[in-house]
Scaffold this motif. Structure first.
Motif, PDB file in Angstrom:
ATOM      1  N   THR A   1       0.862  -1.189   0.000  1.00 19.65           N
ATOM      2  CA  THR A   1       0.000   0.000   0.000  1.00 19.65           C
ATOM      3  C   THR A   1       0.893   1.231   0.000  1.00 19.65           C
ATOM      4  O   THR A   1       1.973   1.232   0.597  1.00 19.65           O
ATOM      5  CB  THR A   1      -0.928   0.033   1.220  1.00 19.65           C
ATOM      6  OG1 THR A   1      -0.147   0.006   2.421  1.00 19.65           O
ATOM      7  CG2 THR A   1      -1.897  -1.134   1.202  1.00 19.65           C
ATOM      8  N   VAL A   2       0.431   2.251  -0.692  1.00 25.18           N
ATOM      9  CA  VAL A   2       1.202   3.486  -0.833  1.00 25.18           C
ATOM     10  C   VAL A   2       0.302   4.658  -0.475  1.00 25.18           C
ATOM     11  O   VAL A   2      -0.756   4.850  -1.086  1.00 25.18           O
ATOM     12  CB  VAL A   2       1.734   3.657  -2.272  1.00 25.18           C
ATOM     13  CG1 VAL A   2       2.559   4.935  -2.373  1.00 25.18           C
ATOM     14  CG2 VAL A   2       2.569   2.457  -2.687  1.00 25.18           C
ATOM     15  N   GLY A   3       0.699   5.449   0.509  1.00 23.05           N
ATOM     16  CA  GLY A   3      -0.040   6.647   0.869  1.00 23.05           C
ATOM     17  C   GLY A   3       0.415   7.831   0.036  1.00 23.05           C
ATOM     18  O   GLY A   3       1.615   8.049  -0.145  1.00 23.05           O
ATOM     19  N   ILE A   4      -0.539   8.584  -0.506  1.00 23.75           N
ATOM     20  CA  ILE A   4      -0.224   9.743  -1.347  1.00 23.75           C
ATOM     21  C   ILE A   4      -0.567  11.019  -0.564  1.00 23.75           C
ATOM     22  O   ILE A   4      -1.711  11.187  -0.122  1.00 23.75           O
ATOM     23  CB  ILE A   4      -1.010   9.690  -2.667  1.00 23.75           C
ATOM     24  CG1 ILE A   4      -0.644   8.421  -3.446  1.00 23.75           C
ATOM     25  CG2 ILE A   4      -0.730  10.937  -3.500  1.00 23.75           C
ATOM     26  CD1 ILE A   4       0.811   8.315  -3.835  1.00 23.75           C
ATOM     27  N   PRO A   5       0.377  11.946  -0.408  1.00 25.05           N
ATOM     28  CA  PRO A   5       0.160  13.108   0.466  1.00 25.05           C
ATOM     29  C   PRO A   5      -0.540  14.292  -0.195  1.00 25.05           C
ATOM     30  O   PRO A   5      -0.874  15.257   0.483  1.00 25.05           O
ATOM     31  CB  PRO A   5       1.590  13.492   0.861  1.00 25.05           C
ATOM     32  CG  PRO A   5       2.413  13.106  -0.336  1.00 25.05           C
ATOM     33  CD  PRO A   5       1.782  11.843  -0.863  1.00 25.05           C
ATOM     34  N   TYR A   6      -0.752  14.247  -1.499  1.00 26.22           N
ATOM     35  CA  TYR A   6      -1.347  15.380  -2.201  1.00 26.22           C
ATOM     36  C   TYR A   6      -2.717  14.980  -2.754  1.00 26.22           C
ATOM     37  O   TYR A   6      -3.040  13.801  -2.894  1.00 26.22           O
ATOM     38  CB  TYR A   6      -0.439  15.845  -3.340  1.00 26.22           C
ATOM     39  CG  TYR A   6       0.008  14.732  -4.268  1.00 26.22           C
ATOM     40  CD1 TYR A   6      -0.792  14.280  -5.312  1.00 26.22           C
ATOM     41  CD2 TYR A   6       1.249  14.124  -4.102  1.00 26.22           C
ATOM     42  CE1 TYR A   6      -0.391  13.250  -6.158  1.00 26.22           C
ATOM     43  CE2 TYR A   6       1.671  13.097  -4.931  1.00 26.22           C
ATOM     44  CZ  TYR A   6       0.845  12.661  -5.953  1.00 26.22           C
ATOM     45  OH  TYR A   6       1.238  11.647  -6.779  1.00 26.22           O
TER      46      TYR A   6
END
Length: 523
Positions: A332-337
């Motif tokens: 899983t990859v969290g995207i900050p924008y």
């Protein structure tokens, strides 16, 4: 399915127009500037990417002139926008020396500098066999240019064969609406189209085309170069690429709404612990579009919403580990924008209308509908702005302004005029006469013999031509400052300004504009 890379562009490249290279660096070009919108993706993080916003705007028609503009700044961090028109090649790209630059022959060298925008304007900017090298630099924007046929072997060579290459502590780069092209692979002397090495972070590649190359690009030069990452790729076209679309070694990358066509050997190659978030892309007529290839150092991916149209998958064995035929997430990859996803099914249509140089900087609204962005005004330059609406951006008012039209009896000039039209037609008070540029964009000015205070203009289109004006800038032609910018004809207001010449510059259109009147008012 595999198609040879080398021969696809020769005919097209031979027919591209080549502008004369004069070497001049001028303030405020009369050629149409590219309208710009704000950075997206990871380039918005780490303080954001604004390029040369707030600084001087100059024009360059040679590589030497680009270097001279960098070297002429007060310091290596003084903001500057360089508007480029014409063909940049080895014959006109020489080293220039100065305290605010470190340049070299035969390559556009952005070394140990910051706060720079390079944007193609007018009839277009082509970097022919000359690469763009970004090293030890930050806050760089490259927009609306074509870079083609850069070689690392043969003659001439430039930038190690990379069309755009970044290395050695690079931060915050936004590359947007560019066309990166080769005519073959390594055996023909070419390398990567878009490479990041040695601690390069916070980069976005958007609305661009990468074509006809053995190698699309990489993040990390080796399995031990794991200091790169935080890279976004969105609304790009990868076409007729053998591999590296891109190759990821370590770090995090986000790929969304890209169109991949004819990836001949492999596509997104996540390895050495890299993590890729792969959303709503359209993969077509390709092989092994996602996985870990040519290594036993595994990488990872999170997938959702992608379309796989005529994609073939090889068997898993040894160092060949494709994600298909039924790709599943393994991280899983969290995207900050924030970002908005177009449906994958409409990505080919959206990308075909928006990606690449000279597409009017069109972008998607997240609803499968390409739009021409409205730039945000700046006090002194035509810089990229944020993608959200700015309350200071002028929009045409619906009512006719009061007072005296100061344009009556004034002078007029412009960048070009179509046959049968005249600059003077915009200040004669006659709606039946008009000015049109020689092409779809251009500028027209009203001028006086002494300083005149203006705070409002009214752009009136000729009958039968309403709605043709797209994006525009209003410029104080005395100083080069952009007073405001927006889109559409009508009444435009801005802070009261004393000047001798004011310019209305059309930067995009929906047909040949016809300006019947360029009215000016004090208040």
């Amino acid at each position: 399915m595999r198609r040879p890379v080398a021969l696809r562009l020769h005919a097209a490249l031979a027919t591209m127009a080549v502008a004369a290279a004069t070497g001049a660096v001028l303030s405020l070009p009369e050629a149409a500037s590219a309208a710009t919108a704000g950075a997206t993706g990871y380039a918005t993080q780490n303080g954001g990417t604004t390029g040369g916003a707030g600084g001087q705007t100059v024009r360059a028609t040679t590589g030497t002139a680009i270097h001279a503009a960098l070297c002429g700044r007060a310091s290596s961090s003084t903001p500057i926008t360089i508007e480029v028109e014409g063909t940049i090649d080895h014959g006109n790209t020489s080293k220039v020396s100065g305290e605010s630059c470190s340049t070299a022959d035969g390559v556009i060298e952005l070394k140990q500098i910051s706060n720079v925008t390079i944007v193609g304007v007018g009839s277009g900017a082509v970097f022919d066999q000359v690469g763009i090298h970004i090293r030890e630099s930050s806050n760089i924007i490259i927009q609306n240019v074509t870079v083609r046929n850069v070689k690392k072997s043969g003659s001439p060579t430039s930038n190690g064969g990379d069309a755009i290459g970044m290395e050695s502590n690079v931060r915050n780069v936004w590359v947007d609406h560019v066309s990166l092209e080769a005519s073959g692979g390594e055996s023909e002397g070419f390398d990567g189209l878009f490479d990041m090495k040695d601690n390069t972070q916070y980069v976005t590649l958007s609305y661009s085309t990468l074509r006809n190359s053995g190698r699309g690009g990489l993040i990390g030069s080796s399995e031990s170069d794991l200091s790169n990452g935080y890279v976004t790729f969105h609304h790009n076209l990868y076409e007729n690429i053998d591999s590296r679309a891109p190759l990821l070694r370590g770090g995090i990358a986000h790929m969304y709404n890209n169109h991949y066509v004819s990836l001949n050997e492999s596509g997104i190659n996540s390895r050495a612990g890299a993590r890729a978030k792969v959303d709503n892309n359209y993969f077509e007529d390709s092989k092994d579009v996602l996985g870990t290839f040519y290594t036993d150092a595994a990488g990872y991916w999170q997938v959702s919403g992608n379309v796989f149209d005529n994609v073939t998958w090889s068997a898993r064995s040894g160092d060949n580990n494709p994600a298909g035929p039924d790709p599943q997430s393994n991280t899983t990859v969290g995207i900050p924008y924030s970002y908005r996803l177009d449906a994958a099914s409409c990505v080919p249509a959206v990308v075909s209308q928006t990606a690449g140089a000279n597409k009017g900087l069109r972008v998607s609204d997240g609803n499968c509908s390409p739009q021409t962005p409205t730039p945000t005004p700046s006090a002194s330059t035509s810089q990229p702005s944020t993608p959200t609406p700015d309350p200071t951006t002028s929009t045409p008012a619906p009512t006719q302004p009061g007072g005296t039209n100061l344009s009556i009896g004034a002078g007029a000039d412009g960048s070009s005029k179509a046959d049968g039209t005249s600059y003077g037609n915009v200040r004669d008070g006659d709606m039946s006469t008009y000015w049109s540029p020689a092409g779809s964009t251009g500028s027209v000015s009203v001028k006086w013999g002494s300083a005149t205070t203006v705070s409002k203009i009214n752009i009136r289109e000729a009958a039968g031509a309403t709605g043709r004006i797209g994006s525009w800038r209003v410029v104080n032609a005395d100083t080069g400052a952009v007073l405001t910018s927006g889109s559409g004809a009508g009444v435009i207001t801005f802070p009261s300004t004393s000047l001798r010449k004011i310019t209305f510059e059309i930067t995009s259109s929906n047909g040949t504009p016809r300006v019947a009147e360029f009215e000016t008012y004090a208040g």
